[in-house]
Design a protein around this motif. Structure first.
Motif, PDB file in Angstrom:
ATOM      1  N   TYR A 156      46.796  31.993  35.149  1.00 46.38           N
ATOM      2  CA  TYR A 156      46.575  31.949  36.590  1.00 46.38           C
ATOM      3  C   TYR A 156      45.228  32.565  36.985  1.00 46.38           C
ATOM      4  N   ALA A 157      44.634  33.318  36.066  1.00 46.47           N
ATOM      5  CA  ALA A 157      43.333  33.936  36.331  1.00 46.47           C
ATOM      6  C   ALA A 157      42.207  33.249  35.561  1.00 46.47           C
ATOM      7  N   LYS A 158      42.549  32.623  34.461  1.00 49.96           N
ATOM      8  CA  LYS A 158      41.550  32.047  33.564  1.00 49.96           C
ATOM      9  C   LYS A 158      40.640  31.051  34.290  1.00 49.96           C
ATOM     10  N   GLY A 159      39.350  31.334  34.240  1.00 49.91           N
ATOM     11  CA  GLY A 159      38.362  30.445  34.825  1.00 49.91           C
ATOM     12  C   GLY A 159      38.300  30.485  36.342  1.00 49.91           C
ATOM     13  N   LYS A 160      39.097  31.334  36.968  1.00 47.18           N
ATOM     14  CA  LYS A 160      39.163  31.367  38.440  1.00 47.18           C
ATOM     15  C   LYS A 160      38.703  32.695  39.025  1.00 47.18           C
ATOM     16  N   GLN A 161      38.652  33.745  38.196  1.00 48.34           N
ATOM     17  CA  GLN A 161      38.254  35.062  38.677  1.00 48.34           C
ATOM     18  C   GLN A 161      37.714  35.872  37.501  1.00 48.34           C
ATOM     19  N   PRO A 162      36.997  36.959  37.777  1.00 48.43           N
ATOM     20  CA  PRO A 162      36.328  37.694  36.693  1.00 48.43           C
ATOM     21  C   PRO A 162      37.220  38.645  35.902  1.00 48.43           C
ATOM     22  N   ASP A 163      38.460  38.818  36.334  1.00 49.46           N
ATOM     23  CA  ASP A 163      39.343  39.767  35.650  1.00 49.46           C
ATOM     24  C   ASP A 163      40.795  39.380  35.906  1.00 49.46           C
ATOM     25  N   LEU A 164      41.703  40.295  35.603  1.00 51.80           N
ATOM     26  CA  LEU A 164      43.138  40.023  35.740  1.00 51.80           C
ATOM     27  C   LEU A 164      43.721  40.571  37.044  1.00 51.80           C
ATOM     28  N   GLU A 165      42.865  40.825  38.006  1.00 50.17           N
ATOM     29  CA  GLU A 165      43.332  41.357  39.283  1.00 50.17           C
ATOM     30  C   GLU A 165      44.520  40.567  39.833  1.00 50.17           C
ATOM     31  N   GLY A 166      45.581  41.309  40.198  1.00 52.67           N
ATOM     32  CA  GLY A 166      46.740  40.684  40.811  1.00 52.67           C
ATOM     33  C   GLY A 166      47.821  40.231  39.849  1.00 52.67           C
ATOM     34  N   PHE A 167      47.488  40.093  38.565  1.00 46.07           N
ATOM     35  CA  PHE A 167      48.454  39.527  37.626  1.00 46.07           C
ATOM     36  C   PHE A 167      48.991  40.532  36.613  1.00 46.07           C
ATOM     37  N   VAL A 168      48.660  41.814  36.804  1.00 52.31           N
ATOM     38  CA  VAL A 168      49.293  42.893  36.030  1.00 52.31           C
ATOM     39  C   VAL A 168      50.235  43.618  36.990  1.00 52.31           C
ATOM     40  N   PHE A 169      51.483  43.682  36.622  1.00 53.14           N
ATOM     41  CA  PHE A 169      52.520  44.149  37.552  1.00 53.14           C
ATOM     42  C   PHE A 169      52.508  45.665  37.707  1.00 53.14           C
ATOM     43  N   PRO A 170      52.566  46.165  38.953  1.00 54.24           N
ATOM     44  CA  PRO A 170      52.642  47.613  39.180  1.00 54.24           C
ATOM     45  C   PRO A 170      54.062  48.112  38.934  1.00 54.24           C
ATOM     46  N   ASP A 171      54.195  49.051  38.013  1.00 56.38           N
ATOM     47  CA  ASP A 171      55.534  49.508  37.619  1.00 56.38           C
ATOM     48  C   ASP A 171      55.383  50.787  36.818  1.00 56.38           C
ATOM     49  N   THR A 172      56.504  51.373  36.409  1.00 54.91           N
ATOM     50  CA  THR A 172      56.491  52.497  35.472  1.00 54.91           C
ATOM     51  C   THR A 172      56.786  51.958  34.087  1.00 54.91           C
ATOM     52  N   ALA A 218      50.411  37.637  48.572  1.00 55.81           N
ATOM     53  CA  ALA A 218      51.239  38.843  48.393  1.00 55.81           C
ATOM     54  C   ALA A 218      50.366  40.088  48.306  1.00 55.81           C
ATOM     55  N   SER A 219      49.197  39.964  47.678  1.00 60.15           N
ATOM     56  CA  SER A 219      48.292  41.121  47.580  1.00 60.15           C
ATOM     57  C   SER A 219      47.772  41.511  48.958  1.00 60.15           C
ATOM     58  N   MET A 220      47.542  40.530  49.829  1.00 56.62           N
ATOM     59  CA  MET A 220      47.121  40.826  51.198  1.00 56.62           C
ATOM     60  C   MET A 220      48.239  41.520  51.966  1.00 56.62           C
ATOM     61  N   VAL A 221      49.452  41.016  51.805  1.00 59.04           N
ATOM     62  CA  VAL A 221      50.608  41.637  52.464  1.00 59.04           C
ATOM     63  C   VAL A 221      50.776  43.074  51.983  1.00 59.04           C
ATOM     64  N   GLN A 222      50.613  43.282  50.669  1.00 57.79           N
ATOM     65  CA  GLN A 222      50.725  44.621  50.094  1.00 57.79           C
ATOM     66  C   GLN A 222      49.746  45.583  50.764  1.00 57.79           C
ATOM     67  N   ALA A 223      48.532  45.106  51.013  1.00 58.60           N
ATOM     68  CA  ALA A 223      47.494  45.959  51.595  1.00 58.60           C
ATOM     69  C   ALA A 223      47.677  46.170  53.093  1.00 58.60           C
ATOM     70  N   GLU A 224      48.251  45.181  53.791  1.00 61.22           N
ATOM     71  CA  GLU A 224      48.336  45.221  55.255  1.00 61.22           C
ATOM     72  C   GLU A 224      49.602  45.896  55.782  1.00 61.22           C
ATOM     73  N   ALA A 225      50.731  45.697  55.128  1.00 64.98           N
ATOM     74  CA  ALA A 225      52.008  46.186  55.661  1.00 64.98           C
ATOM     75  C   ALA A 225      52.139  47.698  55.521  1.00 64.98           C
ATOM     76  N   ALA A 226      52.731  48.321  56.529  1.00 68.11           N
ATOM     77  CA  ALA A 226      52.929  49.774  56.494  1.00 68.11           C
ATOM     78  C   ALA A 226      54.134  50.170  55.652  1.00 68.11           C
ATOM     79  N   SER A 293      47.186  44.735  43.072  1.00 65.00           N
ATOM     80  CA  SER A 293      48.390  44.373  42.317  1.00 65.00           C
ATOM     81  C   SER A 293      49.611  44.447  43.238  1.00 65.00           C
ATOM     82  N   PRO A 294      50.109  43.313  43.708  1.00 67.53           N
ATOM     83  CA  PRO A 294      51.269  43.342  44.609  1.00 67.53           C
ATOM     84  C   PRO A 294      52.559  43.652  43.858  1.00 67.53           C
ATOM     85  N   GLY A 295      53.448  44.392  44.516  1.00 68.77           N
ATOM     86  CA  GLY A 295      54.739  44.707  43.925  1.00 68.77           C
ATOM     87  C   GLY A 295      55.777  43.659  44.260  1.00 68.77           C
TER      88      GLY A 295
END
Length: 343
Positions: A156-172, A218-226, A293-295
């Protein structure tokens, strides 16, 4: 009459009997003592860490010192007798002084618990934040940064962006200390991929989104929602604006495109007029890629958005008021009134 003479027992018989009694008592005492060495030593719970090169004699002495066993030689004897003396493996063994020697020996012959390090990646963090998070936990942050830039690891990132932003899941994550940066990133990618079920992909498609577009929004929602409760509302507004052809106007996308954090944006310096592939002020539609990275909550909000207001009209504008609430409107004049009233 003939008097019967009572024959006296020779002294040496009494001596021999006494010796036999003493030997029997000593043997019984020795037996009781030896059997006692096989019992519980009474020590506190102890986690034994076996490292490469550790020998059974060394481990046995440690356990005797910690009062897990009463005698190190007895433990070695039991493991030799059971044929498990050579089965000690690297890792952690949870032991307690309430265990018998046989139970300790059986535990040491079984599988070791592998040591792990827990690393938490909070929701909404960017790729650039992650090397420091993992470095703090003892991993090679610089090497991890290099792997995170390998966009080819995700289709989903290959050839479309410079890194893996958004596609590594935030978790423990519980990680082995020796895991490589590539293994760590692969684990995070695989965790994100578990969200991309056929059912979820179908729901995203119903909103007119592919997997990549779903994650971006989803990443935009993650950043915007309180908070999580606001996410479906914010997602619905962005989806409605996309359908209406209205610029999304999301401040976090401007900050991401300029390489800034949100509080660093400066309207007087013209930040909102500077064009980048991520600015949703200067460009229509979604930004060029995810901005964090959206949750799970953010991802789900895009699939189950709140699209209408209580009066049935489509929600197109929102503002976070100083009263701690989100105020939603259908038309721009009403939105401006709420901005003036609550901000």
């Amino acid at each position: 009459m003939t008097r019967l003479t009572r024959r006296r027992t020779p002294w040496w018989v009494w001596a021999l009997l006494a010796l036999v009694i003493l030997i029997a008592a000593a043997a019984l005492g020795a037996y009781v003592y030896v059997r006692g060495l096989f019992g519980a030593a009474g020590g506190a719970p102890f986690t034994l860490s076996v490292k490469p090169g550790d020998s059974l004699p060394t481990v046995a002495r440690t356990l005797e010192t910690r009062h897990i066993v009463k005698n190190a030689r007895v433990l070695r004897y039991v493991m030799d007798k059971n044929g498990t003396a050579g089965k000690l493996k690297e890792g952690l063994y949870d032991l307690t002084g309430r265990m018998t020697v046989d139970q300790v020996a059986a535990t040491l012959a079984g599988p070791a618990r592998l040591p792990t390090v827990n690393v938490t990646v909070p929701e909404g963090r960017r790729i650039r934040d992650m090397p420091a998070i993992f470095a703090k936990a003892g991993f090679d942050g610089a090497a991890l940064q290099g792997v995170l830039k390998d966009e080819a690891l995700s289709p989903y990132a290959k050839g479309k962006q410079p890194d893996l932003e958004g596609f590594v899941f935030p978790d423990t994550y519980s990680l082995r200390p020796k895991e490589t940066p590539r293994q760590i990133v692969q684990t995070m990618l695989e965790r994100m991929n578990r969200e991309f079920t056929p059912a979820n992909i179908a729901l995203a498609k119903a909103q007119g989104l592919g997997v990549r577009e779903w994650v971006i929004l989803a990443s935009m929602v993650q950043a915007e929602a309180a908070g999580d409760q606001e996410m479906p509302i914010v997602a619905g507004i962005f989806l409605n604006r996309l359908k209406e052809g209205i610029a999304l106007g999301s401040d976090p996308t401007v900050a991401y495109g300029l390489g800034k954090n949100l509080p660093e944006l400066d309207r007087s310096a013209g930040d909102f007029k500077k064009d980048t592939p991520y600015s949703t002020y200067t460009r229509q539609g979604l930004p060029a890629g995810p901005i964090n990275s959206p949750g799970k909550a953010a991802l789900q909000s895009v699939l189950s958005p709140v699209l209408t207001m209580t009066d049935g009209r489509s929600a197109l504008y929102f503002v976070h008021g100083l009263d701690g609430k989100i105020h939603v409107n259908h038309d721009y004049p009403a939105h401006l009134r709420d901005v003036a009233r609550y901000r």
